[in-house]
Design an enzyme around this catalytic site. Structure first.
Site, PDB file in Angstrom:
ATOM      1  N   GLY A  13       0.818  -1.223   0.000  1.00 14.56           N
ATOM      2  CA  GLY A  13       0.000   0.000   0.000  1.00 14.56           C
ATOM      3  C   GLY A  13       0.844   1.263   0.000  1.00 14.56           C
ATOM      4  O   GLY A  13       0.746   2.078   0.912  1.00 14.56           O
ATOM      5  N   TYR A 156     -12.306  -2.860  12.502  1.00 14.37           N
ATOM      6  CA  TYR A 156     -10.976  -2.251  12.346  1.00 14.37           C
ATOM      7  C   TYR A 156     -10.140  -2.462  13.619  1.00 14.37           C
ATOM      8  O   TYR A 156      -8.971  -2.853  13.558  1.00 14.37           O
ATOM      9  CB  TYR A 156     -11.166  -0.761  12.061  1.00 14.37           C
ATOM     10  CG  TYR A 156      -9.900   0.023  11.782  1.00 14.37           C
ATOM     11  CD1 TYR A 156      -9.266  -0.075  10.540  1.00 14.37           C
ATOM     12  CD2 TYR A 156      -9.364   0.879  12.735  1.00 14.37           C
ATOM     13  CE1 TYR A 156      -8.114   0.658  10.270  1.00 14.37           C
ATOM     14  CE2 TYR A 156      -8.224   1.615  12.479  1.00 14.37           C
ATOM     15  CZ  TYR A 156      -7.597   1.512  11.238  1.00 14.37           C
ATOM     16  OH  TYR A 156      -6.459   2.244  10.981  1.00 14.37           O
TER      17      TYR A 156
HETATM   18  P1  NAD Z   1      -4.970   5.243   2.826  1.00 13.80           P
HETATM   19  O1  NAD Z   1      -6.369   4.784   2.591  1.00 13.80           O
HETATM   20  O2  NAD Z   1      -4.590   6.584   2.316  1.00 13.80           O
HETATM   21  O3  NAD Z   1      -3.936   4.174   2.239  1.00 13.80           O
HETATM   22  C1  NAD Z   1      -4.117   2.805   2.427  1.00 13.80           C
HETATM   23  C2  NAD Z   1      -3.254   2.081   1.427  1.00 13.80           C
HETATM   24  O4  NAD Z   1      -3.538   0.679   1.528  1.00 13.80           O
HETATM   25  C3  NAD Z   1      -3.533   2.488  -0.021  1.00 13.80           C
HETATM   26  O5  NAD Z   1      -2.312   2.653  -0.693  1.00 13.80           O
HETATM   27  C4  NAD Z   1      -4.298   1.303  -0.585  1.00 13.80           C
HETATM   28  O6  NAD Z   1      -4.082   1.102  -1.964  1.00 13.80           O
HETATM   29  C5  NAD Z   1      -3.679   0.168   0.216  1.00 13.80           C
HETATM   30  N1  NAD Z   1      -4.527  -1.015   0.207  1.00 13.80           N
HETATM   31  C6  NAD Z   1      -5.848  -1.107   0.558  1.00 13.80           C
HETATM   32  N2  NAD Z   1      -6.268  -2.369   0.369  1.00 13.80           N
HETATM   33  C7  NAD Z   1      -5.204  -3.079  -0.096  1.00 13.80           C
HETATM   34  C8  NAD Z   1      -5.002  -4.432  -0.459  1.00 13.80           C
HETATM   35  N3  NAD Z   1      -6.002  -5.335  -0.405  1.00 13.80           N
HETATM   36  N4  NAD Z   1      -3.776  -4.810  -0.861  1.00 13.80           N
HETATM   37  C9  NAD Z   1      -2.753  -3.925  -0.945  1.00 13.80           C
HETATM   38  N5  NAD Z   1      -2.895  -2.628  -0.621  1.00 13.80           N
HETATM   39  C10 NAD Z   1      -4.107  -2.224  -0.208  1.00 13.80           C
HETATM   40  O7  NAD Z   1      -4.732   5.122   4.376  1.00 13.80           O
HETATM   41  P2  NAD Z   1      -3.549   5.661   5.317  1.00 13.80           P
HETATM   42  O8  NAD Z   1      -4.155   6.634   6.223  1.00 13.80           O
HETATM   43  O9  NAD Z   1      -2.367   6.026   4.515  1.00 13.80           O
HETATM   44  O10 NAD Z   1      -3.289   4.328   6.175  1.00 13.80           O
HETATM   45  C11 NAD Z   1      -2.116   3.538   6.031  1.00 13.80           C
HETATM   46  C12 NAD Z   1      -2.083   2.547   7.185  1.00 13.80           C
HETATM   47  O11 NAD Z   1      -2.025   3.279   8.430  1.00 13.80           O
HETATM   48  C13 NAD Z   1      -3.336   1.672   7.282  1.00 13.80           C
HETATM   49  O12 NAD Z   1      -2.978   0.377   7.707  1.00 13.80           O
HETATM   50  C14 NAD Z   1      -4.162   2.362   8.340  1.00 13.80           C
HETATM   51  O13 NAD Z   1      -5.052   1.480   8.987  1.00 13.80           O
HETATM   52  C15 NAD Z   1      -3.071   2.866   9.261  1.00 13.80           C
HETATM   53  N6  NAD Z   1      -3.498   3.977  10.132  1.00 13.80           N
HETATM   54  C16 NAD Z   1      -3.878   5.168   9.606  1.00 13.80           C
HETATM   55  C17 NAD Z   1      -4.270   6.196  10.459  1.00 13.80           C
HETATM   56  C18 NAD Z   1      -4.702   7.553   9.977  1.00 13.80           C
HETATM   57  O14 NAD Z   1      -5.120   8.370  10.805  1.00 13.80           O
HETATM   58  N7  NAD Z   1      -4.597   7.856   8.694  1.00 13.80           N
HETATM   59  C19 NAD Z   1      -4.277   5.986  11.841  1.00 13.80           C
HETATM   60  C20 NAD Z   1      -3.887   4.748  12.337  1.00 13.80           C
HETATM   61  C21 NAD Z   1      -3.488   3.755  11.461  1.00 13.80           C
END
Ligand code: NAD
Length: 248
Positions: A13, A156
């Site tokens: 991702g 989640y």
């Molecule tokens: P985002 O939605 O911008 O990015 C998520 C990424 O995961 C994307 O690049 C998407 O293409 C990829 N993805 C989704 N399904 C997939 C699959 N089946 N196979 C491969 N790739 C896949 O989200 P983000 O905010 O950049 O989050 C990144 C990570 O950080 C995630 O695991 C999210 O749960 C975690 N996170 C984010 C936050 C926040 O506040 N943004 C907080 C805590 C944790």
């Protein structure tokens, strides 16, 4: 010499949000990076065009981390391109929020498959290389929600708590082979994932953050840089929050 010179890193991702930021920081610090994406070929190719240089290589792979056989194939393609893997970063994640009474079985299963099963798939596929090399660093992206829970996010939260249990087990299982496994638990980070939250939810979260602001993707990427580097060589089995103090 760059902090990550000669390190080959695979991240799931990586085409947007936190993942994209991690790819940028790693390549700028000398790593060769392969990242996965699922939808936009154009966005992925543009990142590679921008980051590829004579000092560090960046390659994008279309691959679904929730599918076991695709992860096996991905790792083999990565090995053809980079020869070995030093660091695995399991970053891919989705949300499908709802109160339990409205949550469908499909939405529960999908979040577990993409967020948690993917970590098993990728770690299992990379394990043989780390064992052969007698070194490796695995970095898994959880969330403060996996530590503390959150109403409306039971699927989640379950997936992100699962990542913590999985990672602590792997740290114990593989530590004697010099393979480390750590967890990053971001708080509220501004990305496309959080873009659709309402103003009132954002205000509520921010009010509870001691630093009184959301984090940036680069805040998470900088911790990844440390955990991917040899500076963290005596750190394993840890959950490190990047949350502006939210969980204190
Ligand atoms: P985002 O939605 O911008 O990015 C998520 C990424 O995961 C994307 O690049 C998407 O293409 C990829 N993805 C989704 N399904 C997939 C699959 N089946 N196979 C491969 N790739 C896949 O989200 P983000 O905010 O950049 O989050 C990144 C990570 O950080 C995630 O695991 C999210 O749960 C975690 N996170 C984010 C936050 C926040 O506040 N943004 C907080 C805590 C944790």
């Amino acid at each position: 010499m760059s902090l990550l010179a000669n390190k080959n890193i695979l991240i799931t991702g990586g085409s947007r949000g936190i993942g994209k930021s991690i790819v940028e920081v790693l390549v700028k610090n000398g790593a060769n990076v392969g990242f996965t994406f699922t939808s936009s070929d154009l966005a992925a190719n543009n990142i590679c065009k921008e980051l590829n240089s004579k000092d560090a290589k960046c390659i994008a792979y279309k691959s679904d981390a929730s599918k076991f056989d695709q992860c096996e194939k991905l790792v083999n393609r990565f090995l053809d391109d980079f020869e070995t893997i030093d660091v695995l970063i399991n970053n891919a994640g989705i949300t499908k929020d709802n109160l339990l009474m409205r949550m469908s079985e499909e939405d529960f299963d999908k979040v577990i498959e993409v967020n948690l099963k993917s970590v098993f798939n990728m770690t299992k596929a990379c394990q043989r290389i780390f064992l052969k090399n007698r070194r490796g660093s695995i970095i898994n992206m959880s969330s403060v929600v996996g530590v503390k829970g959150n109403a409306g996010q039971s699927n989640y939260a379950a997936s992100k708590s699962g990542i913590i249990g999985f990672s602590k087990s792997i740290a114990q299982e593989l530590g004697s082979r010099n393979i480390r496994c750590n967890v990053i638990a971001p708080g509220f980070i501004k990305t496309e994932m959080t873009d659709n939250l309402s103003e009132s939810i954002i205000e509520g979260w921010t009010e509870n953050i001691p630093l009184k602001r959301p984090g940036e993707s680069s805040d998470v990427a900088n911790l990844c840089l440390f955990l991917a580097s040899d500076l963290s060589s005596y750190i394993t089995g840890q959950v490190i929050n990047v949350d502006g103090g939210l969980l204190t």
